[in-house]
Design a protein around this motif. Structure first.
Motif, PDB file in Angstrom:
ATOM      1  N   PHE A 166       1.025  -1.052  -0.327  1.00 50.36           N
ATOM      2  CA  PHE A 166       0.379   0.014   0.222  1.00 50.36           C
ATOM      3  C   PHE A 166       1.380   0.969   0.152  1.00 50.36           C
ATOM      4  CE2 PHE A 166      -1.849   3.015   2.681  1.00 50.36           C
ATOM      5  CZ  PHE A 166      -3.393   3.629   1.904  1.00 50.36           C
ATOM      6  N   LEU A 167       1.745   1.138   1.091  1.00 51.70           N
ATOM      7  CA  LEU A 167       2.786   2.497   1.021  1.00 51.70           C
ATOM      8  C   LEU A 167       3.584   2.737  -0.109  1.00 51.70           C
ATOM      9  CD1 LEU A 167       3.823   1.991   4.732  1.00 51.70           C
ATOM     10  CD2 LEU A 167       2.611   3.329   3.552  1.00 51.70           C
ATOM     11  N   ALA A 168       3.517   1.842  -0.735  1.00 54.14           N
ATOM     12  CA  ALA A 168       4.635   1.698  -2.267  1.00 54.14           C
ATOM     13  C   ALA A 168       4.051   2.370  -2.995  1.00 54.14           C
ATOM     14  CB  ALA A 168       5.222  -0.413  -2.289  1.00 54.14           C
ATOM     15  N   GLU A 169       2.714   2.016  -3.223  1.00 60.76           N
ATOM     16  CA  GLU A 169       1.663   2.464  -4.418  1.00 60.76           C
ATOM     17  C   GLU A 169       1.304   4.062  -3.993  1.00 60.76           C
ATOM     18  OE1 GLU A 169      -1.347   4.248  -6.166  1.00 60.76           O
ATOM     19  OE2 GLU A 169      -1.964   3.438  -3.872  1.00 60.76           O
ATOM     20  N   VAL A 170       1.470   4.367  -2.920  1.00 62.73           N
ATOM     21  CA  VAL A 170       0.965   6.002  -2.423  1.00 62.73           C
ATOM     22  C   VAL A 170       2.571   6.699  -3.810  1.00 62.73           C
ATOM     23  CG1 VAL A 170       0.729   7.755  -1.031  1.00 62.73           C
ATOM     24  CG2 VAL A 170      -0.311   5.608  -0.957  1.00 62.73           C
ATOM     25  N   ALA A 171       3.466   5.663  -2.769  1.00 62.69           N
ATOM     26  CA  ALA A 171       4.428   6.713  -3.311  1.00 62.69           C
ATOM     27  C   ALA A 171       4.836   6.414  -4.569  1.00 62.69           C
ATOM     28  CB  ALA A 171       6.181   6.033  -2.551  1.00 62.69           C
ATOM     29  N   LEU A 172       4.377   5.293  -5.305  1.00 68.64           N
ATOM     30  CA  LEU A 172       4.672   5.440  -7.030  1.00 68.64           C
ATOM     31  C   LEU A 172       3.918   6.520  -6.940  1.00 68.64           C
ATOM     32  CD1 LEU A 172       6.025   4.060  -9.545  1.00 68.64           C
ATOM     33  CD2 LEU A 172       4.220   2.063  -9.158  1.00 68.64           C
ATOM     34  N   ARG A 173       1.830   6.505  -6.701  1.00 70.44           N
ATOM     35  CA  ARG A 173       1.456   7.741  -7.256  1.00 70.44           C
ATOM     36  C   ARG A 173       2.240   9.235  -7.697  1.00 70.44           C
ATOM     37  NH1 ARG A 173      -3.008   8.116  -3.544  1.00 70.44           N
ATOM     38  NH2 ARG A 173      -2.752   5.936  -3.477  1.00 70.44           N
ATOM     39  N   ARG A 174       2.866   9.300  -6.942  1.00 68.25           N
ATOM     40  CA  ARG A 174       3.236  10.768  -6.762  1.00 68.25           C
ATOM     41  C   ARG A 174       4.364  11.194  -7.838  1.00 68.25           C
ATOM     42  NH1 ARG A 174       4.107  11.839  -0.198  1.00 68.25           N
ATOM     43  NH2 ARG A 174       1.953  11.789   0.710  1.00 68.25           N
ATOM     44  N   VAL A 175       5.032   9.882  -8.114  1.00 69.45           N
ATOM     45  CA  VAL A 175       6.228   9.975  -9.429  1.00 69.45           C
ATOM     46  C   VAL A 175       6.004   9.846 -10.576  1.00 69.45           C
ATOM     47  CG1 VAL A 175       7.826   8.468 -10.481  1.00 69.45           C
ATOM     48  CG2 VAL A 175       7.666   8.703  -7.538  1.00 69.45           C
ATOM     49  N   VAL A 176       4.642   8.955 -10.915  1.00 70.32           N
ATOM     50  CA  VAL A 176       3.882   9.070 -11.804  1.00 70.32           C
ATOM     51  C   VAL A 176       2.600   9.764 -12.733  1.00 70.32           C
ATOM     52  CG1 VAL A 176       1.709   6.863 -13.463  1.00 70.32           C
ATOM     53  CG2 VAL A 176       3.759   5.757 -11.980  1.00 70.32           C
ATOM     54  N   LEU A 177       2.045   9.701 -11.346  1.00 71.17           N
ATOM     55  CA  LEU A 177       1.282  11.268 -11.411  1.00 71.17           C
ATOM     56  C   LEU A 177       1.532  13.014 -10.372  1.00 71.17           C
ATOM     57  CD1 LEU A 177      -2.422   9.401 -10.490  1.00 71.17           C
ATOM     58  CD2 LEU A 177      -1.540   9.738 -12.849  1.00 71.17           C
ATOM     59  N   ARG A 178       2.928  12.865 -10.713  1.00 68.84           N
ATOM     60  CA  ARG A 178       4.025  13.871 -10.294  1.00 68.84           C
ATOM     61  C   ARG A 178       2.835  15.502 -11.206  1.00 68.84           C
ATOM     62  NH1 ARG A 178       6.923  10.937 -13.455  1.00 68.84           N
ATOM     63  NH2 ARG A 178       7.972  12.378 -14.959  1.00 68.84           N
ATOM     64  N   ASP A 179       2.733  14.962 -12.167  1.00 71.45           N
ATOM     65  CA  ASP A 179       1.633  16.477 -12.571  1.00 71.45           C
ATOM     66  C   ASP A 179       0.192  16.494 -12.282  1.00 71.45           C
ATOM     67  OD1 ASP A 179       4.421  17.221 -13.861  1.00 71.45           O
ATOM     68  OD2 ASP A 179       3.729  16.195 -16.174  1.00 71.45           O
ATOM     69  N   GLU A 180      -0.072  15.456 -11.333  1.00 71.24           N
ATOM     70  CA  GLU A 180      -1.556  15.544 -11.029  1.00 71.24           C
ATOM     71  C   GLU A 180      -1.819  16.324  -9.829  1.00 71.24           C
ATOM     72  OE1 GLU A 180      -4.411  14.828 -12.381  1.00 71.24           O
ATOM     73  OE2 GLU A 180      -2.804  13.553 -14.841  1.00 71.24           O
ATOM     74  N   PRO A 181      -3.124  17.061  -9.306  1.00 75.28           N
ATOM     75  CA  PRO A 181      -3.347  17.961  -8.301  1.00 75.28           C
ATOM     76  C   PRO A 181      -2.953  16.417  -7.109  1.00 75.28           C
ATOM     77  CG  PRO A 181      -4.898  18.007  -9.247  1.00 75.28           C
ATOM     78  CD  PRO A 181      -4.662  17.024 -10.101  1.00 75.28           C
TER      79      PRO A 181
END
Length: 215
Positions: A166-181
């Motif tokens: 779960f925590l790894a996905e949260v971190a990955l989301r910030r990289v993959v969707l870094r241009d998103e709010p």
């Protein structure tokens, strides 16, 4: 029932101690109590899906008891929990339905981009496969590993790996969707608490509406 998390933690500790001291009766009794409480709750809410699941689980428990005694009863929960989670994610991924992670995203933000929606659907697929792998590992260790090794994985490491995923996905989301709010961990957890998971399981929603308060 707000006490469920505490009861599940108590069961994991009891199951591990029962295996460590080669005395499975306390864990078997606590497991039976949890199943009885689940049955009463399902009867009270007239939840036919839960009643069906508990019926199948009860038959499987009796079969495992005949096959391996009280320890056989303890082998089922980690496999069943992970399989149930995988089935839950898989059902929301069926055609015409909105997957679970996308529903959470729609609770957090009213209008996520198409790229974000593609990402959340892939995350739902990842969770489904991860839970299936965890169920398989629990089953394999129950058959081939020493009891102490199986118990350490099933009652502790299993949940640690779920939290890390779960925590790894949260971190990955910030990289993959870094241009998103950005949606913080607190927003995600709040959205998960606000959702009616039974409605998520049974009812599709229209993603074109993208309302924060969609079920």
């Amino acid at each position: 029932m707000r006490l469920w998390p505490l009861l599940l933690v108590a069961y994991a500790l009891t199951a591990h101690l029962s295996v460590t001291y080669d005395y499975p009766l306390p864990a078997a009794l606590l497991l039976t109590t949890l199943l009885a409480l689940s049955l009463l709750q399902a009867l009270r809410t007239r939840d036919t899906g839960s009643l069906l699941f508990l019926g199948i689980y009860g038959l499987a428990t009796l079969a495992m008891f005949e096959f391996a005694g009280l320890y056989g009863m303890l082998f089922l929960p980690p496999v069943a929990i992970n399989l149930a989670a995988a089935m839950f994610f898989g059902r929301t991924l069926l055609p015409g339905r909105t997957d679970l992670i996308t529903r959470i995203a729609l609770h957090v933000r009213a209008a996520p981009s198409e790229r974000a929606l593609r990402y959340t659907r892939r995350v739902s697929w990842s969770w489904m496969w991860f839970c299936l792998i965890m169920a398989l590992l629990s089953a394999v260790l129950a058959v081939d590993a020493p009891l102490e090794v199986w118990s350490l994985f099933a009652n502790f490491l299993n949940y640690v790996l779920l939290a890390l995923f779960f925590l790894a996905e949260v971190a990955l989301r910030r990289v993959v969707l870094r241009d998103e709010p950005e949606s913080g961990l607190r927003d995600t957890l709040r959205a998960m608490r606000q959702m009616d998971l039974r409605r998520v399981f049974m009812e599709p929603i229209d993603t074109t509406k993208r309302h924060v308060n969609d079920p």
